[in-house]
Design an enzyme around this catalytic site. Sequence first.
Site, PDB file in Angstrom:
ATOM      1  N   HIS A 290      44.585  -7.171  -5.777  1.00  0.00           N
ATOM      2  CA  HIS A 290      45.841  -7.909  -5.926  1.00  0.00           C
ATOM      3  C   HIS A 290      45.908  -9.011  -4.871  1.00  0.00           C
ATOM      4  O   HIS A 290      46.036  -8.739  -3.683  1.00  0.00           O
ATOM      5  CB  HIS A 290      47.008  -6.942  -5.762  1.00  0.00           C
ATOM      6  CG  HIS A 290      48.337  -7.493  -6.179  1.00  0.00           C
ATOM      7  ND1 HIS A 290      48.561  -8.829  -6.444  1.00  0.00           N
ATOM      8  CD2 HIS A 290      49.536  -6.870  -6.394  1.00  0.00           C
ATOM      9  CE1 HIS A 290      49.820  -9.006  -6.793  1.00  0.00           C
ATOM     10  NE2 HIS A 290      50.436  -7.838  -6.774  1.00  0.00           N
TER      11      HIS A 290
ATOM     12  N   LYS B 258      42.993  -7.435 -12.057  1.00  0.00           N
ATOM     13  CA  LYS B 258      43.102  -6.798 -10.732  1.00  0.00           C
ATOM     14  C   LYS B 258      42.161  -5.601 -10.599  1.00  0.00           C
ATOM     15  O   LYS B 258      41.890  -5.156  -9.488  1.00  0.00           O
ATOM     16  CB  LYS B 258      44.541  -6.374 -10.462  1.00  0.00           C
ATOM     17  CG  LYS B 258      45.498  -7.560 -10.272  1.00  0.00           C
ATOM     18  CD  LYS B 258      46.888  -7.121  -9.888  1.00  0.00           C
ATOM     19  CE  LYS B 258      47.835  -8.318  -9.750  1.00  0.00           C
ATOM     20  NZ  LYS B 258      48.215  -8.937 -11.042  1.00  0.00           N
TER      21      LYS B 258
ATOM     22  N   PHE C 185      57.447  -7.898  -5.868  1.00  0.00           N
ATOM     23  CA  PHE C 185      58.242  -6.926  -5.110  1.00  0.00           C
ATOM     24  C   PHE C 185      59.689  -7.418  -5.037  1.00  0.00           C
ATOM     25  O   PHE C 185      59.933  -8.591  -4.809  1.00  0.00           O
ATOM     26  CB  PHE C 185      57.714  -6.796  -3.677  1.00  0.00           C
ATOM     27  CG  PHE C 185      56.381  -6.129  -3.593  1.00  0.00           C
ATOM     28  CD1 PHE C 185      56.231  -4.788  -3.913  1.00  0.00           C
ATOM     29  CD2 PHE C 185      55.267  -6.836  -3.195  1.00  0.00           C
ATOM     30  CE1 PHE C 185      54.996  -4.175  -3.842  1.00  0.00           C
ATOM     31  CE2 PHE C 185      54.027  -6.222  -3.116  1.00  0.00           C
ATOM     32  CZ  PHE C 185      53.891  -4.894  -3.447  1.00  0.00           C
TER      33      PHE C 185
ATOM     34  N   GLU D  55      54.997  -1.674 -17.468  1.00  0.00           N
ATOM     35  CA  GLU D  55      54.492  -2.886 -18.119  1.00  0.00           C
ATOM     36  C   GLU D  55      54.019  -2.561 -19.545  1.00  0.00           C
ATOM     37  O   GLU D  55      54.281  -3.332 -20.482  1.00  0.00           O
ATOM     38  CB  GLU D  55      53.350  -3.511 -17.312  1.00  0.00           C
ATOM     39  CG  GLU D  55      52.901  -4.865 -17.882  1.00  0.00           C
ATOM     40  CD  GLU D  55      51.879  -5.582 -17.017  1.00  0.00           C
ATOM     41  OE1 GLU D  55      51.354  -4.974 -16.062  1.00  0.00           O
ATOM     42  OE2 GLU D  55      51.597  -6.769 -17.303  1.00  0.00           O
TER      43      GLU D  55
ATOM     44  N   CYS E 290      54.737 -11.357  -5.291  1.00  0.00           N
ATOM     45  CA  CYS E 290      53.614 -11.325  -6.247  1.00  0.00           C
ATOM     46  C   CYS E 290      53.846 -12.231  -7.465  1.00  0.00           C
ATOM     47  O   CYS E 290      52.908 -12.494  -8.217  1.00  0.00           O
ATOM     48  CB  CYS E 290      53.378  -9.904  -6.721  1.00  0.00           C
ATOM     49  SG  CYS E 290      53.500  -8.695  -5.416  1.00  0.00           S
TER      50      CYS E 290
ATOM     51  N   HIS F  44      49.882  -7.843 -15.560  1.00  0.00           N
ATOM     52  CA  HIS F  44      50.037  -7.782 -14.103  1.00  0.00           C
ATOM     53  C   HIS F  44      49.164  -6.624 -13.604  1.00  0.00           C
ATOM     54  O   HIS F  44      48.477  -6.766 -12.604  1.00  0.00           O
ATOM     55  CB  HIS F  44      51.515  -7.573 -13.765  1.00  0.00           C
ATOM     56  CG  HIS F  44      51.817  -7.597 -12.307  1.00  0.00           C
ATOM     57  ND1 HIS F  44      51.455  -8.634 -11.485  1.00  0.00           N
ATOM     58  CD2 HIS F  44      52.445  -6.693 -11.497  1.00  0.00           C
ATOM     59  CE1 HIS F  44      51.848  -8.384 -10.243  1.00  0.00           C
ATOM     60  NE2 HIS F  44      52.444  -7.211 -10.223  1.00  0.00           N
TER      61      HIS F  44
END
Lengths: 425, 436
Positions: free
Chosen positions: B362, B357, B421, B336, B185, B325
């Site tokens: 995503h 998102k 990830f 985050e 990602c 994100h």
Amino acid sequence: MTDPVVITGRAIVTPLGDCLESTWTALLSGTSGIGPITAFDASGFPCQLAASVSGINPESLDLPRRESRIMDLHSLILMKCAQEAMRDAALSGEGDSGLEIGFFAGIGMVDYRTDDLTGAVSASLDETRQIDYQRFYERAYQEIFPLWPLAMLNNIALCQVAVKLGLRGENSVFSPHGDSTLQGVWEAVDVLRNGRNQQVLAAGVAEKISESSLARGLLHGFINVRDSTHPCRPFIRDNAGTVLGEGGGIVVLESLSSAASRDRPAQVAISGYGSAFGQADERGFCGPSEEAIAQAMAGALRSSGHTFEEVDLVLTHGEGSPYADRNEIKAIRGLMRGSKSITRIYSSKGNLGHLLAGAPLVDIVLAERMISSGMVPPVDCQGALIEDAEDLLVKDSPSRLNPRVVMVNAFSYEGQAGSLLLEAL
Amino acid sequence: MSSTSVKRRRVVITGYGTLNPLGASAEDTFARASRGESGISEIRAFDTTGLPCRIGGEVNNDWLKPLDTFAPYRKARCGKFSSRAVDMMILATREAAEMANLDQVRDRYRIGCSLGSHGENPSTGEMRFLHRFYHEKTGWNLRELEATGGFSYMSFLKRKPDVAPAILARLFDCRGSSLSIVSACAAGAQAIGEAFRLIQDEKCDVMVAGGCEATLNFSGFIGFVLIKAMAEKYTTPQTASRPFDRKRNGFVMSEGAGALILEELEHARRRGAKILGELRGYGDSADAYRITDTHPKGEGAILAMSRAMADGGVLPEEIDYINAHGTSTAQNDLTESRAIEAVLGEHASRIPVSSNKSMLGHTIAAAGAIESILSLMGMQKSIILPTINHEFPDKKCRLDYVPNKARHQPHRILLSNSFGFGGQNACLCLAAWDGS
């Protein structure tokens, strides 16, 4: 170079040994690491040879079973090299020190292991042995190991090393061929030159040789299926292709002043890099054009401030395929035009096979050894050479060339070319 | 360590383009996003019966039709070896290249290509075909496989990550560095970051940078079902992605592509290119915590954001907005938020933080690129895009997430976060262009 970026740690795993010393000794004696494939039944393939690595197991690397279950050979090689290179450089990522250690890697293709999915497929079969998707979706997919999807991500091998060793600095993963690895090495140099980390690990590792990787190479057309007696002969006139190899390596890089402050010896700096794109053949993917290779090499010279005349040795991509070898020789000859001396060339692939993303990293470690020892092993290349290569190639026996400035080339089959320059301090 | 120790070349943006579930162009996407629309729906690309998550952000197939009349695509016969993700990337790049007048650049060896791309997943048809010839005890029956005509070379080629930048380089005549980045990602943001470095380092003057992903197929989707990362509890597809909301329970998989044209400032000025914004800094890090979890205090995210600001010479109080994100997973959104508070201190509560998102889902390797484009456009238009589906505030997520409605607010410097990830993190620091 005001504060050169130097190599202070290194580790490699190749088909000729699980460390630099064993690989180097075998190369000097002209030993080949190429042999019959034993990891799987290759009898149905038109090529049954490869340069394989054996004896790397998770137990020796102190890895938890749950995580090592998703580590294929490339991940284990990367882990082993990282642990050894860190030791070699007297580094630890423990505590806050890992904040200042970066990690860039070129990693090959990640192929799924058929056995990882076979349980789910079997549980999905209907009475006629056809896959029943309803069964798969509703239940059978749960037969797949939950962490399996992570194993399919190309970046997981790097992340596993980062977790194990506590490396929290800058990082990226490039894929899948040798040009990617050189890009990673140069990014590591850039990080250090601009003071963003204290040390950086630069890595390159090939994918495991499997039915998938062999089929991919065969369908791509770069594997030798014509001559099983001489499976990989770089720069031979009637060369027929290359042979896949496993392995890879890691170098620890840092500025010379950092190495000095830690009292770490350093003999070789990385001083230049160039890359370019251009496909050799409009019809397909058979490597970079002569012009792209020349541009990449010229870029490496420009950024290091050297002329080609000052380059003593090129560790070529030299994979044994007609297109790649001829274009590379033409590019070298072109750069040599007007030069008073000749630049000698070497290829490790005749002995090690083609380690793809692992190849240039192994070559960097070998280049460092060539610079420090003065010796260059012979290239395994029986047969009549391409005319332009005749006076350049180191062959038959080890030569004392005492190289001081060495270039390493690496290409992809998609048209990318990269060149890196190393020099003695 | 100090940040940049040498004065480096400045990098500006002279073009952008995107194709994603919300739109076939950057303007369409921004218009719909500023109205708070969702691009998420029931998945039509494959049969999801029985799966716990059956929604995604699909790109309308009609939006790919312009490729049929794109002459370089046809001439190079890209249809044979391109993939859905690369097709989207080609169209995004065409939009960006036209905006930047990329054709004008004479020295094509000074134009490179940096792409976050993971290659195409094998289709169920291919896997089903192959498994016919594999037996647990005896392995592969290659003779039987060969007798059928064998497996397609093109299927192997489409799996390779470097095919995507190679196709772009060929179609748009980019002969400089060509690289493929596979950091999950974080790949799109890292591809932009690496392109930034190549220009700073004088390896190129112009870079096509971005990312693409098309994992709305069974083999791409099932992996994320297995790791239980996707939203499984939702009333409608459009309300499933709910970053920073108390009822969030996973991300929604989407597909798309985003391309930016990065250019060295003086190079852009010399050729009279319109400058759309500046890429000020880039930071990245590894969590080095656990392979399956992010660090609970967001240490990797803190490092990435801090490094991006240091790299750009920007102080925390100068940040006007953060494009998060914000995946809509319980873990990411909390860590985050904590990381933003740690990096910006009290200033964190004074600035908007929103997640694209919530509307787009995503897009994995494309996310960093698409979100950078929307961030940049937001600065140009003085609009902060909202986080939609923000209905039930989470007491632990204490920032201003721009709930549900876009906000008119001039802003000049922002951060765009992407976390991958495995624990790879990237942050881009973008600034409005004022001509100085």
